[in-house]
Design an enzyme around this catalytic site. Sequence first.
Site, PDB file in Angstrom:
ATOM      1  N   ASP A   1       0.824  -1.192   0.000  1.00  0.00           N
ATOM      2  CA  ASP A   1       0.000   0.000   0.000  1.00  0.00           C
ATOM      3  C   ASP A   1       0.865   1.250   0.000  1.00  0.00           C
ATOM      4  OD1 ASP A   1      -2.973   0.554   0.224  1.00  0.00           O
ATOM      5  OD2 ASP A   1      -2.845  -1.368   1.253  1.00  0.00           O
TER       6      ASP A   1
ATOM      7  N   GLU B   1      -6.505   3.435  -6.087  1.00  0.00           N
ATOM      8  CA  GLU B   1      -7.845   3.471  -5.492  1.00  0.00           C
ATOM      9  C   GLU B   1      -8.410   4.859  -5.753  1.00  0.00           C
ATOM     10  OE1 GLU B   1     -10.072   2.793  -1.204  1.00  0.00           O
ATOM     11  OE2 GLU B   1      -8.208   3.916  -1.301  1.00  0.00           O
TER      12      GLU B   1
ATOM     13  N   HIS C   1     -10.814  -5.060   1.957  1.00  0.00           N
ATOM     14  CA  HIS C   1     -10.852  -4.807   3.400  1.00  0.00           C
ATOM     15  C   HIS C   1     -11.885  -3.761   3.801  1.00  0.00           C
ATOM     16  CE1 HIS C   1      -8.309  -1.721   1.678  1.00  0.00           C
ATOM     17  NE2 HIS C   1      -8.487  -0.990   2.758  1.00  0.00           N
ATOM     18  N   ASP C   2     -12.449  -3.038   2.819  1.00  0.00           N
ATOM     19  CA  ASP C   2     -13.436  -2.001   3.104  1.00  0.00           C
ATOM     20  C   ASP C   2     -14.865  -2.419   2.761  1.00  0.00           C
ATOM     21  OD1 ASP C   2     -11.668  -0.088   4.080  1.00  0.00           O
ATOM     22  OD2 ASP C   2     -11.301   0.792   2.104  1.00  0.00           O
TER      23      ASP C   2
ATOM     24  N   ASP D   1      -3.539   4.236  -2.134  1.00  0.00           N
ATOM     25  CA  ASP D   1      -4.723   4.551  -1.333  1.00  0.00           C
ATOM     26  C   ASP D   1      -5.271   5.930  -1.699  1.00  0.00           C
ATOM     27  OD1 ASP D   1      -6.375   3.759   1.060  1.00  0.00           O
ATOM     28  OD2 ASP D   1      -5.561   5.644   1.825  1.00  0.00           O
TER      29      ASP D   1
END
Length: 563
Positions: A101, A259, A332-333, A202
């Site tokens: 990330d 993202e 994960h979200d 991110d």
Amino acid sequence: MKTNKEPWWKRSVVYQIYPRSFMDSNGDGIGDIQGIISKLDYIQKLGVNVIWLSPVFDSPNDDNGYDIRNYRTILDEFGTMEDLDQLIREAEARDLRIVMDLVVNHTSDEHKWFVESKSSKDSKYRDYYIWREGKDNLPPNNWGSVFSGSAWEKDDATDSYYLHLFSKKQPDLNWENEILRNDIYEMMTYWLDKGIGGFRMDVINFISKVEGLPDGKVGQGQLYGDGSPYFMNGPKIHTYLKEMNERVLQNYDVLTVGEMPGASPKDAQLYTNPANKEVNMVFTFEHMDLDSGPFEKWDAKPLDLVALKHNLEKWQHALHGVGWNSLYWNNHDQPRVVSRFGNDQEYRVTSAKMLAICLHMLQGTPYIYQGEELGMTSVRFDSIEDYKDIETINMYNSKIEQGIPEDTIMRGIYAKGRDNARTPMQWTSDGGFTTGTPWIQMNPNTTEINVEQALNDSSSIFYTYQKLIEMRKQHDIITYGSFHLLFPNDPKLFVYKRQTEKEEWLVISNFSNSTEKLQWTSCEVDGLSGKVIIANYDSLEIDEQGISVRPYEAVVLAFERRL
């Protein structure tokens, strides 16, 4: 079709690991790097060739690692830098690349840059962050935080406000500052020189803000303004990404995925077109919002399959031959897809396989989230006290203050809460994640849903994923074929074709618990001549006229192309 310089990531499948919840090696209840190393053979068996590792950097963990205190240090509970170096080596030995990330829209408020930045208006780090004076003892503008409340926090020492689009412990970086950008590029080079295989970036399309930071529109029932038009896909985003590529990324053969909430297909064409030299692919969120009500994600509603089909069709067409898609149901979200778009009770195994087949036959790079290959489900904890996610907790407290009934709030959490994805990986019938007390409760259905069971059952969801991954490596049509949606307004069946000059595949998926009849003539194929590529039932119910598509059934049929 295939070129001699095909990027390696076009046939790759990525497996996302959320380290805190994957495997604990030392019994402290928190997953760690040595735990990941111990399970690399399992990941290799699945067949993927990339691991996306959610943050393991030093962090106060206000947002589970997405608030980074030191970009070049590993958080103690995950291990050491030596452990990470070992992970990279061990992964490489199994033909696995580690993608990490890149969290550079914001840092932790405990990062040395921010500590210095708030120490004085004269600090050389002051301009590393976005500081503004207040207006009549109010914040500089009316923007709301993604995590509820104001997007501004007042610092009494310097009598000014800093911007935080997320938690107040996640101050936004000021990308207008060239010195800051240079520091970030040096950090990226440090990691790439260690041998990692790329970055998942991110909220990278948040890094450019509109000059002046205008007030946002206040929606019905909202307390704060929507600042997203002024920080999503901002005026200098392409300038920054091109600079990042020129300064760092072009020197390495790596995967980059941005993202990008709020990015449209038109935006993605610019971001992912190789000629523009920005990123390889983006994560879109449009298909993840289709089961949300008109006001917010917590206002959950049933999936509208017609809307989902139109959305995926739009992205498939927009990027075909231009850029590249990322494909995902889970991360994960997001809540677990089998609980969200499938049937996690009577048809859990069948619907999980259907969802896998439907997604993996599309053009793009698929992402599998840990446990997805087992059909892990969302969870319902008894009390808000059992939840750990800051977004969930902040939302709960805010709505309680507004007088919203608790059972209404909890329904939204059950449907959309991020902790649905963060319960520990289910290795054995008794959990197998840790010898201690897990940092967040296990899903009690680990007794039936676990790796041990899946590997011992040749008809398990795991082996469907394994076959799909292998197919992508073998068949050019998956990587390069065109996409054609059939029956766009059918509310239960998702049917599409993938086509090349020589062949076409018919992909049929039933998103309902009823049996639906599909006629061959309406599909323009000779159904009985089709070769079964993959299916989630042991046999097909077909005749000369058509196919009976049973509840949550999925099948891919291959035909010679009729020109």
